[in-house]
Design a protein around this motif. Structure first.
Motif, short mmCIF file in Angstrom:
data_model
loop_
_atom_site.label_atom_id
_atom_site.label_comp_id
_atom_site.label_asym_id
_atom_site.label_seq_id
_atom_site.Cartn_x
_atom_site.Cartn_y
_atom_site.Cartn_z
N MET A 188 -47.88 -22.40 -68.23
CA MET A 188 -46.70 -22.05 -67.44
C MET A 188 -45.74 -21.17 -68.24
SD MET A 188 -45.89 -25.75 -65.74
CE MET A 188 -44.62 -25.17 -64.62
N PHE A 189 -45.32 -21.69 -69.38
CA PHE A 189 -44.31 -21.00 -70.18
C PHE A 189 -44.66 -21.09 -71.66
CE2 PHE A 189 -41.41 -20.38 -66.76
CZ PHE A 189 -41.43 -21.53 -65.99
N PRO A 226 -43.01 -20.30 -60.16
CA PRO A 226 -41.87 -20.25 -59.22
C PRO A 226 -40.56 -20.64 -59.89
CG PRO A 226 -43.74 -21.40 -58.25
CD PRO A 226 -44.09 -21.17 -59.69
N SER A 227 -39.49 -20.09 -59.38
CA SER A 227 -38.18 -20.30 -60.00
C SER A 227 -37.68 -21.74 -59.86
CB SER A 227 -37.16 -19.34 -59.39
OG SER A 227 -37.06 -19.56 -57.99
N ARG A 228 -38.33 -22.54 -59.05
CA ARG A 228 -37.92 -23.95 -58.97
C ARG A 228 -38.25 -24.70 -60.25
NH1 ARG A 228 -42.20 -23.19 -55.32
NH2 ARG A 228 -44.08 -24.47 -55.71
N HIS A 235 -36.23 -28.40 -59.64
CA HIS A 235 -35.26 -28.34 -58.55
C HIS A 235 -35.95 -27.94 -57.26
CE1 HIS A 235 -31.67 -27.72 -56.31
NE2 HIS A 235 -31.73 -26.41 -56.33
N THR A 236 -35.73 -28.70 -56.22
CA THR A 236 -36.33 -28.46 -54.90
C THR A 236 -37.82 -28.22 -54.98
OG1 THR A 236 -35.73 -26.11 -54.91
CG2 THR A 236 -34.21 -27.65 -53.85
N LEU A 237 -38.51 -29.18 -55.57
CA LEU A 237 -39.95 -29.05 -55.70
C LEU A 237 -40.66 -29.36 -54.39
CD1 LEU A 237 -40.79 -30.51 -59.22
CD2 LEU A 237 -40.10 -28.20 -58.56
N GLN A 238 -41.93 -28.98 -54.35
CA GLN A 238 -42.80 -29.21 -53.21
C GLN A 238 -43.83 -30.28 -53.56
OE1 GLN A 238 -42.10 -27.49 -50.33
NE2 GLN A 238 -40.34 -26.86 -51.58
#
Lengths: 112, 114
Positions: B46-47, B61-63, B79-82
């Motif tokens: 990811m990072f 994604p920016s979340r 934040h605001t995950l799916q």
């Protein structure tokens, strides 16, 4: 793109040798790794081999590298029930040693 | 034992929640990473942070928002995950440079998004 392939499942009897195979596509791979993941746990680095080596042995573990065929194998001698886990093959390239490309993992089942 | 410690080990969060995953490495390494392990998919990078600078963002994604305040600590702010973000998130560290290194992983944080 880069790709690492492993068979998904291997079953052996306790005391036998296990051989887990891996193929990769990136010819610029410099390091190839084997990681072990037990249920509910993270990845444990088992061993790694530099691309200019053909073989590396560490106690019960033997890693063989065929760079021409881009084939890597991990042999576990005298397999024990505690060796049951998922084994991941991974590769990295020079300058990007933290960016690993992983295979799907091979589940090793050791039967008593 | 591991030189890379992750907390919490398990996290359940709603889609509107904000939470953070924490990683600490005790190995004196200069690079840290977040990987994602989903069911039936290979581990995905990811990072990457090297010397506390983000050097890689693999189209995440920016979340998911990483933070690396120093070379020993790495966070992943959520934040605001799916629900499809439910996975095992693995932190890793390595010592970059010097011709070669090995990458050490933490035990992971199991995330369930409900």
């Amino acid at each position: 793109g880069e790709d690492v392939e492993q068979s998904l499942f291997l079953s052996v009897r306790e005391g036998d040798s296990s051989v887990i195979n891996c193929t990769y596509t990136d010819s610029s791979s410099t390091y190839l790794y084997w990681y072990k993941q037990e249920p509910g746990a993270g990845l444990q680095l088992l061993t790694y081999i530099f691309s200019n080596m053909d073989m590396k042995q560490d106690q019960r573990l033997t890693v063989l590298l065929n760079k021409k065929d881009k084939h890597l194998s991990l042999r576990i001698a005298d397999t024990q029930t505690g060796d049951s886990a998922i084994y991941f093959c991974a590769e990295s390239t020079k300058g990007n040693t933290g960016k690993l490309i992983f295979g799907q993992g091979t589940t090793l089942q050791v039967k008593p | 034992e591991t030189g890379v410690t992750q907390t919490p080990r398990h996290l359940v969060m709603g889609m509107t929640n904000k939470k953070s995953l924490k990683c600490e490495q005790h190995l004196g390494h200069n690079a840290m990473y977040w990987y994602k392990q989903s069911a039936k998919k290979p581990l995905e990078l990811m990072f990457v942070y090297s010397l506390e600078e983000r050097v890689e963002n693999n189209s995440v994604p920016s979340r998911f928002s990483p933070e690396c305040p120093n070379s020993s600590h790495l966070f992943l702010h959520l934040h605001t995950l799916q629900p499809e973000d439910s996975a095992l998130y693995l932190c890793a560290s390595s010592q970059e440079g010097g011709g070669g290194n090995t990458i050490y992983f933490g035990e992971g944080s199991w995330l369930t998004v409900v």
